[in-house]
Write a protein that holds these residues in place. Structure first.
Motif, short mmCIF file in Angstrom:
data_model
loop_
_atom_site.label_atom_id
_atom_site.label_comp_id
_atom_site.label_asym_id
_atom_site.label_seq_id
_atom_site.Cartn_x
_atom_site.Cartn_y
_atom_site.Cartn_z
N UNK A 23 32.23 -19.32 61.94
CA UNK A 23 32.92 -19.34 60.64
C UNK A 23 34.41 -19.58 60.85
N UNK A 24 34.96 -18.93 61.85
CA UNK A 24 36.39 -19.09 62.13
C UNK A 24 36.72 -20.55 62.47
N UNK A 25 35.89 -21.16 63.31
CA UNK A 25 36.10 -22.57 63.68
C UNK A 25 35.94 -23.48 62.47
N UNK A 26 34.95 -23.18 61.64
CA UNK A 26 34.69 -23.96 60.42
C UNK A 26 35.90 -23.94 59.50
N UNK A 27 36.68 -22.86 59.57
CA UNK A 27 37.87 -22.76 58.72
C UNK A 27 39.07 -23.50 59.27
N UNK A 28 38.97 -24.07 60.48
CA UNK A 28 40.05 -24.91 60.99
C UNK A 28 40.29 -26.07 60.03
N UNK A 29 41.52 -26.50 59.91
CA UNK A 29 41.86 -27.54 58.95
C UNK A 29 41.02 -28.80 59.14
N UNK A 30 40.86 -29.23 60.40
CA UNK A 30 40.15 -30.49 60.64
C UNK A 30 38.66 -30.37 60.35
N UNK A 31 38.09 -29.18 60.52
CA UNK A 31 36.66 -29.00 60.25
C UNK A 31 36.42 -28.84 58.76
N UNK A 32 37.20 -28.00 58.09
CA UNK A 32 37.03 -27.82 56.65
C UNK A 32 37.26 -29.13 55.91
#
Length: 513
Positions: A361-370
């Motif tokens: 979830x934390x990685x998914x919230x990265x700008x490039x992923x979101x």
């Protein structure tokens, strides 16, 4: 305390009768899927809400891109928003809970009981280890989603906490009359009187209404709540409680509430609000403002375009910055809760995998992923013009990009104030006012606090209180009727019990502070 919780009590009880034993028995289960290797994708089952007509396919390109970016394999069960609550209740009772589940109402009786049975991970000791969970979700959201034991059993789905609905005023009317933006209730009254009597739109007619006020029956003061809250200093949009001297007390018994009622009674006498405000709806108040007949409304700055196009037709000189959010009145402005539901992980998931899910979830919230679900792919869902992404919203929706917001979402902290399509001077103004508001904004601290007595008795009390306020404002009852009502109800056993239960709940949530 909220009406939706009351409606779910019956469903919750039925679901619990189905027994929590299956869920608890599953707490120790493990499988090879749970142990994703360092290089292999993490397999995660998910249950979440579907708001569009059809769910993303298993090979949806946006889903696959998110999986690649987060090194995961997502097995997503999409459930229609129309029956999500029923499906969630049955799932919680069955014990066969996906690894990550959207909890649309963290304060429903079913979820509360599941938590009390030990069915979900307490994330309090873990979430601060993940930078996005700590920085991209407000402290307000983490605080207000704590359960009755003061712990967090889910990741809040973030929403902007600042710049909640408050008073928006016609700045051009102020300028026409040589008036400043009001900061106190006295100054506000002076402005409203001028709006009523001094032809602020300069059309030579006595046809303006200072404040497009309305009510929501049976217990919501709606836009007039902004006036009452400016006196009490409490954000009581939903439930009417304030922390005072370490206790949660009902705002009906504060002397400031009586003062606010007198103030609103004078507003009605002086024709500062519509004569039929008590029967008006939000849409009617909005139409009054859009027609250029009202000088003030309760709104968010981010709704400016909804009003601007209509007002521009009425007054060609109207500018976006004339849709002016008042910073605060008497040092008060409301803070939003900062969340809409949350993501929870059942105890059937081993601790090691639980941490991997938090990392996902934390990685998914990265700008490039979101950005994958927010914009899609260049050339397919958006083009770049003058350095700005221009999104083909129809294509993005067809490929289900927005649906993934129901799992992981990142809220622009200024989303309630600014929009990319607003003029720069409007965005600059609205952002600066939001920054000032953040210094004094007040959250509704009663959010999520549980009182069994309030579930049963509060709705009737609130209905009686609002009925009486309205009658006094309309001149059908004297202010002394409010004195009699509060004197009688202050020692009512249910009122006393509610205050005790909510104070205990607040103290537990605050960790004894």
């Amino acid at each position: 305390m909220k009406s939706k919780n009351r409606r779910r009590m019956a469903a919750g009880s039925l679901a619990l009768i189905l027994t929590m034993s299956g869920l608890l028995a599953a707490c120790g289960k493990n499988s090879s899927k749970d142990q994703a290797g360092a290089s292999g994708p993490l397999e995660v089952s998910v249950m979440t809400i579907l708001l569009s007509a059809s769910p993303p396919a298993a090979d949806n390109p946006i889903k696959k891109a998110i999986e690649e970016a987060t090194n995961s394999k997502l097995n997503i069960q999409w459930v229609s928003g129309n029956n999500y609550t029923d499906k969630l209740n049955v799932t919680l009772a069955s014990g066969d809970i996906p690894d990550l589940v959207t909890i649309n109402d963290p304060f429903s009786s079913v979820f509360r009981n599941a938590v009390s049975q030990g069915a979900f991970w307490d994330l309090t000791p873990y979430y601060k280890e993940y930078p996005n969970l700590g920085s991209k979700i407000s402290d307000t959201a983490w605080e207000l989603t704590k359960m009755q034991d003061g712990k967090n059993y889910g990741i809040p789905r973030p929403r902007p906490a600042e710049a909640d609905q408050f008073l928006v005023i016609r700045k051009d009317w102020l300028d026409n009359l040589g008036l400043k933006v009001p900061t106190t209730t006295d100054e506000l009254y002076t402005v409203m009187k001028a709006f009523a009597e001094k032809d602020p739109d300069k059309n030579g007619k006595n046809d303006t209404i200072p404040f497009a006020a309305y009510l929501n029956a049976p217990s919501d003061m709606a836009s007039l709540g902004a006036i009452e809250n400016s006196f009490t200093g409490a954000n009581v949009k939903n439930d009417k409680w304030k922390l005072q001297d370490g206790k949660i007390v009902n705002t009906a018994f504060l002397p400031e509430t009586r003062t606010a009622i007198e103030y609103m009674t004078n507003m009605y006498k002086d024709k500062l609000i519509p004569e039929d405000f008590a029967s008006m709806k939000l849409s009617q108040a909005s139409d009054l403002f859009k027609a250029g007949k009202a000088g003030m409304i309760v709104e968010k700055a981010g709704t400016m375009n909804d009003y601007y196009e209509k007002l521009k037709k009425v007054d060609p000189n109207f500018k976006p910055t004339d849709f002016y959010p008042i910073t605060s009145i008497n040092g008060f402005n409301p803070k939003g809760p900062g969340f809409s539901g949350m993501l929870s992980i059942p105890k059937s998931v081993p601790e090691a995998k639980m941490k991997q899910i938090l990392k996902l979830v934390d990685t998914w919230m990265n700008d490039d992923v979101f950005a994958i679900q927010q914009y899609g792919f260049e050339g397919t869902h958006y083009t770049v013009q003058d350095g700005q992404k221009v999104i083909n919203t129809e294509k993005l929706a067809a490929d289900n990009g927005p649906d993934f917001n129901q799992i992981v979402y990142v809220a622009d902290p200024y989303a309630s104030s600014t929009k990319v399509y607003f003029p720069k001077d409007a965005n600059d103004l609205f952002k600066s006012i939001q920054d000032e508001r953040a210094k004094t904004s007040v959250a509704d601290i009663s959010t999520g606090l549980y009182s069994p007595t309030a579930v049963r008795a509060l709705p009737e009390f609130e209905k009686k209180a609002q009925d009486l306020k309205t009658k006094i404002i309309l001149g059908r009852e004297p202010i002394t009727a409010w004195d009699d009502f509060t004197a009688k109800m202050k020692n009512d056993p249910d009122i006393v019990k509610m205050s005790q239960e909510l104070t205990e709940a607040y103290q537990k949530r605050a960790g004894g502070k």
